[in-house]
Structure formats: C-alpha cells, structure tokens
Design an enzyme around this catalytic site. Structure first.
Site, PDB file in Angstrom:
ATOM      1  N   ASN A 148       0.801  -1.241   0.000  1.00 14.50           N
ATOM      2  CA  ASN A 148       0.000   0.000   0.000  1.00 14.50           C
ATOM      3  C   ASN A 148       0.831   1.288   0.000  1.00 14.50           C
ATOM      4  O   ASN A 148       0.326   2.338  -0.381  1.00 14.50           O
ATOM      5  CB  ASN A 148      -1.019  -0.002   1.143  1.00 14.50           C
ATOM      6  CG  ASN A 148      -0.374  -0.013   2.509  1.00 14.50           C
ATOM      7  OD1 ASN A 148       0.741  -0.485   2.663  1.00 14.50           O
ATOM      8  ND2 ASN A 148      -1.070   0.506   3.486  1.00 14.50           N
ATOM      9  N   GLU A 246       4.652  -3.608  12.073  1.00 14.87           N
ATOM     10  CA  GLU A 246       3.526  -2.682  11.921  1.00 14.87           C
ATOM     11  C   GLU A 246       2.439  -3.449  11.195  1.00 14.87           C
ATOM     12  O   GLU A 246       2.654  -3.921  10.079  1.00 14.87           O
ATOM     13  CB  GLU A 246       3.916  -1.443  11.099  1.00 14.87           C
ATOM     14  CG  GLU A 246       4.826  -0.471  11.813  1.00 14.87           C
ATOM     15  CD  GLU A 246       4.251   0.072  13.105  1.00 14.87           C
ATOM     16  OE1 GLU A 246       3.014  -0.005  13.316  1.00 14.87           O
ATOM     17  OE2 GLU A 246       5.039   0.538  13.941  1.00 14.87           O
ATOM     18  N   CYS A 280      -3.199   1.492   6.623  1.00  9.71           N
ATOM     19  CA  CYS A 280      -3.385   0.923   7.965  1.00  9.71           C
ATOM     20  C   CYS A 280      -3.873   1.998   8.931  1.00  9.71           C
ATOM     21  O   CYS A 280      -4.398   1.693   9.990  1.00  9.71           O
ATOM     22  CB  CYS A 280      -2.115   0.251   8.454  1.00  9.71           C
ATOM     23  SG  CYS A 280      -0.657   1.227   8.202  1.00  9.71           S
ATOM     24  N   GLU A 458       8.854   3.326  14.329  1.00  6.10           N
ATOM     25  CA  GLU A 458       9.575   3.662  13.099  1.00  6.10           C
ATOM     26  C   GLU A 458       9.604   5.179  12.953  1.00  6.10           C
ATOM     27  O   GLU A 458       8.833   5.889  13.588  1.00  6.10           O
ATOM     28  CB  GLU A 458       8.858   3.055  11.895  1.00  6.10           C
ATOM     29  CG  GLU A 458       8.710   1.546  12.043  1.00  6.10           C
ATOM     30  CD  GLU A 458       8.505   0.836  10.725  1.00  6.10           C
ATOM     31  OE1 GLU A 458       9.439   0.797   9.923  1.00  6.10           O
ATOM     32  OE2 GLU A 458       7.399   0.322  10.506  1.00  6.10           O
TER      33      GLU A 458
END
Ligand code: ADP
Length: 479
Positions: A148, A246, A280, A458
C-alpha cells in the site's frame, strides 16, 4: 522489460518472474520482475554479512553523503516515480507524487541524522571509573514490506538502517515491485557499496520466509497483515532476532456534537477513503455523537457520492481502483456481511465499470452500524466505513478503545476539554485532533499499540531504537 534482483552489488536474474499489472487498466503491464530463488536469498544474506564490518565502520560523512544523494534523486524524479507508483498501486497521481516526496525527505532527514548519532557519558558509583554508553548498528536487517505504500515504507526502513550502519536485505510486496526496484537502482548508483543493500523480490512464502528463518539476520522489520506479522514474530523471536512489526488498524474517528460539521466530513472523507481506504491508518470506524449523527451521515453520504472513482492517473480522479481482484472480492464480501449484519448501506458498494478494465468499486458508507459488527471489528483495507452512533462523549471514547487494534485515532470537536481528554485516554500510538487519521510527518515516530504494532517505533530519531543496540563501556581512568 525484465527487472532483476540486486545481490552483492550485481543485478542477478531470477528463475522466474512476476508480472506487475496496473490495477486501473489490467491490460497495462508495467514489467516483469524477477523472483529470487531461495539460493539467491542465501547469497544476498551472505553478501550483507560480508559487507557489514566495513559498512559499520564508514564515517558518518560517507553514509550521510550517500543518503543525501539518494534523497536528491528521489525528489528530482518525483513526478516520474509518482507516476510509476500510481500506475502499479492505484492511488491517485497526486497521492503517488506526495508519497515519493515523502520518501525523498526521509532520506534527507536521515542524511542529517547520521551526523547526530549520540552517546552518553556518565560518572560511575566507583572512584576512578568512567562510563560511556554508545549506539552500535544491529547488523543485517531483513525487511518485508507491503503493497500500500510501495516507496515510503521501504524508504522509512532502509534510510535509518543504513544511517546507523546496518546492512539490508529487502523483500518488497509482490504486487508493487516497481517502486522498490527504482529505489534499489537509486541506492546502487548513489554509491551504496556492494552487499550493503540487497533487493530480493518474490513471494512472501518463499523469499520472506527465507529471511525470517535465517540465523544470519539480526533483525526483521515487517509491515503487513496481522496473521503474517504474528507468524514472523513467533519464528524470529524463537531464534532471538529483534523484531519490529507494523500491522493492521481499525482506526476510530470520533465526531462530537460540537464539531465543525464541514470539517468533520472533510476529515472523515480523507481518513476513510483516500488512497482507496488502503491504509493501515484509515479511519474505518466513524463514531458520531447522537446530536450530529443524522446531519453527519447525510453530508458524508453526499460527499462520498460525489467522489470521482476512475483511473488513478487521470486528472480529476479522487479515488483510484482497489489494488487487485482478491482485495476487491474481499471488500465486496464485507459489503454483503455489513448488510447481513443489519447495517444500513447509505451509499456505494457496487462494482464500477470504467473506460479500462480495472478493479473499481464505489466507496461505501454504512450507517446504523454497531461496534460489534464484523465490518467494525475486522480490518477490511478498502473504501468501506461504518458510522457508529454514540450517546455521549464517554461512550464514544469507550467505543473507540473497544478494538483489538491501537494504531491511530482522531477526534473532531471544538471542545478543548474533550480534545485534551481524548488525547490522554485513547489507547493508540497516534492521535489526531480535527485532522484526518494518517502518519504524514516523516520526522516523528509512527506506530501503534495493542494488536497493531510490536517493537520500537519507526521514523524520526525514534527509529534508532530498532536499528541500533546500546553498549555500556566502563573505563578505569587509572591506566
Ligand atoms: P497483505 O495482505 O497486505 O498483502 P501480507 O502480510 O500478506 O499483507 O504481506 C505483507 C508482506 O509480507 C508482503 O511482502 C508479503 O509477501 C510478505 N509475506 C507474506 N507471507 C509471508 C511469510 N509467511 N513470511 C514472510 N513474509 C511474508
């Protein structure tokens, strides 16, 4: 054209290839991308191990220069790479170019961050002893990335990894190898030494799995689905590797009675539907207070009905196609599930035909949804939002937290009191006040809580937590 894997500084052909197809027009083939064999993954890991000692000892200037050069090229080619990204993934050209810009900025940020790697010096409890705490690279990092964000996610893993002196073996998602290949090519030409960065394309079950189980890989950074992430965690942790995951989200956007209605609709529209809802951080649960509920649903439905769904690269398109047939099937399945579970389909949900064969569907708003329904509990990863009614702010907050996930959340309100309370009490890694759910800024931490994430954050300087390990040195001053 065929694109090869980058192993030990060489472009190496695979045994077979996957075809990269444009989801806006399935007749448009972007290229054939070689799949690495298990033996080639092995070669890439060996090359990374071999390159690591020398790379870890390069000067901060050398690493900074390489990252800066890569960032400069990415930014200079923003339009071309944004076009490639939109063509292979299906987000709009504007979104594609925005993502490429972000990738370039991430490299620029870490080019600066290399020069700021810090240690600490403390006094000892014993006389004549000094203590120095330093950060050292972790080693060889295996990276597994999703489809994505085909360039931003690889960038936000690769740039800090290299900045802190690690070597990398990266496997991009099979649906979008084009952007990752372009990034590998840029890094190679920017002067990353042989073996320091390796690209191995192919299937998760072959190439990804080979990285996860290999004892020569010191850390795995993964972004993708919950089941894959959990499996990777079990396997990698069992051999003592460091893991950063993640995964999904079912992010709530709370809209209170006192919200600016127009702003709340804009924020929800963006959060739920932009990038075709394939984020997400998408706000797929819109939790709306009773007093504004009907007005909100009517305005949102009107705005969603006006969204132009078409070829991702066509001027005027707001929403591109879904990424592939199986994701489209999944989205349509959830439309049926929502209906069967008693939610009211207010707009969208149908398959759309456009000028070219592509995976188009009309974005969906479900009203009168409950937080218990599957459409409100399971991550759909498509342009589908449930609007859930809450009687009070307290109930809205409780509903927002009633989920297995904890990536991102938002609130639309003009009340300072509720905004402040929400910020403190929402159980997510990121929270937005009167802004769409997203993780836009490249210099600040990105990540979640609960079932959404695992391991250190991150992005920004917090990325050092994963990509470095700390050493505490005690020195006797007497000698
Ligand atoms: P999505 O549903 O978004 O494709 P996945 O978790 O299936 O999410 O994929 C994310 C990344 O993980 C992709 O690069 C994929 O190829 C990879 N992957 C899938 N299965 C495995 C596995 N068993 N081991 C390692 N990587 C995997």
């Amino acid at each position: 054209m065929t694109y090869a894997n980058l192993i030990a500084g060489e472009w190496v052909q695979g045994t077979d290839a996957s075809r990269n197809i444009n989801p806006s027009d399935t007749n448009d083939v972007i290229g054939e991308y070689d799949r690495a064999s298990a033996a080639q993954v092995d070669d890439a890991i060996a090359a990374a191990r071999k390159a690591f000692p020398a790379w870890a000892r390069t000067t901060v200037q050398q690493r900074s220069d390489i990252l800066d050069k890569a960032g400069t090229e990415i930014l200079a080619r923003r339009e071309e790479l944004g076009n490639l990204l939109a063509r292979e993934e299906g987000k709009t050209l504007a979104e594609g170019m925005g993502e490429v810009g972000r990738a370039g900025q991430i490299f620029k940020f870490f080019a600066g961050e290399v020069l700021r790697i810090q240690g600490e010096r403390l006094g000892s409890v014993r006389p004549g002893v000094d203590i120095e705490i330093t950060r050292e690279p972790l080693g060889v990092i295996g990276m597994i990335t999703p489809w994505n964000f085909p360039i931003a996610i690889p960038a936000w893993k690769i740039a800090p990894a290299l900045a802190y002196g690690n070597c990398v073996v990266m496997k991009p998602a099979e649906l979008v190898p084009g952007s990752a290949w372009a990034l590998a090519d840029i890094l190679h030409r920017a002067g990353v030494p042989a073996g320091v960065f390796n690209l191995v394309m192919g299937r998760g079950s072959v190439v990804g799995a080979a990285l996860v189980k290999d004892a020569r890989i010191d850390g795995i950074s993964f972004t993708g689905s919950v089941p894959t992430g959990r499996g990777i965690l079990a396997e990698a942790a069992s051999r003592g590797a460091k893991v950063q995951l993640e995964m999904g989200g079912k992010n709530p956007m709370v809209v209170l009675n006192d919200a600016d209605l127009e702003l709340a609709v804009r924020v929800s529209l963006d959060g739920a539907f932009f990038s075709t809802g394939q984020r997400c951080t998408a706000s797929s649960r819109l939790i709306v207070e009773d007093g504004i509920y009907d007005k909100f649903v009517a305005s949102l439905a009107e705005a969603v009905g006006k969204l132009v769904v078409d070829d991702a690269r066509k001027a005027g398109t707001n929403i591109g196609p879904v990424v592939d047939q199986s994701q489209l099937d999944q989205n349509l399945k959830y439309v049926d599930i929502g209906r069967q579970d008693g939610a009211k389909l207010v707009v969208g949900g149908e398959r759309l035909e456009r000028g070219t064969p592509g995976f188009y569907m009309a974005p969906v708003v479900f009203a009168e949804a409950s937080n218990e329904m599957r459409i409100s509990r399971e991550e759909i990863f498509g342009p589908v939002a449930s609007v859930i009614r809450a009687k009070t702010y307290d109930e809205a907050l409780a509903l927002a937290n009633d989920t297995q996930f904890g990536l991102c959340a938002g609130i639309c309100t003009t009340s300072l009191k509720h905004a402040a309370h929400f910020r403190r009490n929402i159980e997510t890694g990121m929270v937005m006040v009167n802004l769409p759910t997203a993780g836009v800024d490249y210099h600040v931490p990105f990540g979640g809580r609960k079932g959404s994430s695992y391991g250190p954050r991150e992005q920004g300087r917090y990325a050092a937590e994963f990509y470095t390990q700390v050493k505490t040195a005690y020195v006797n001053q007497a000698l």
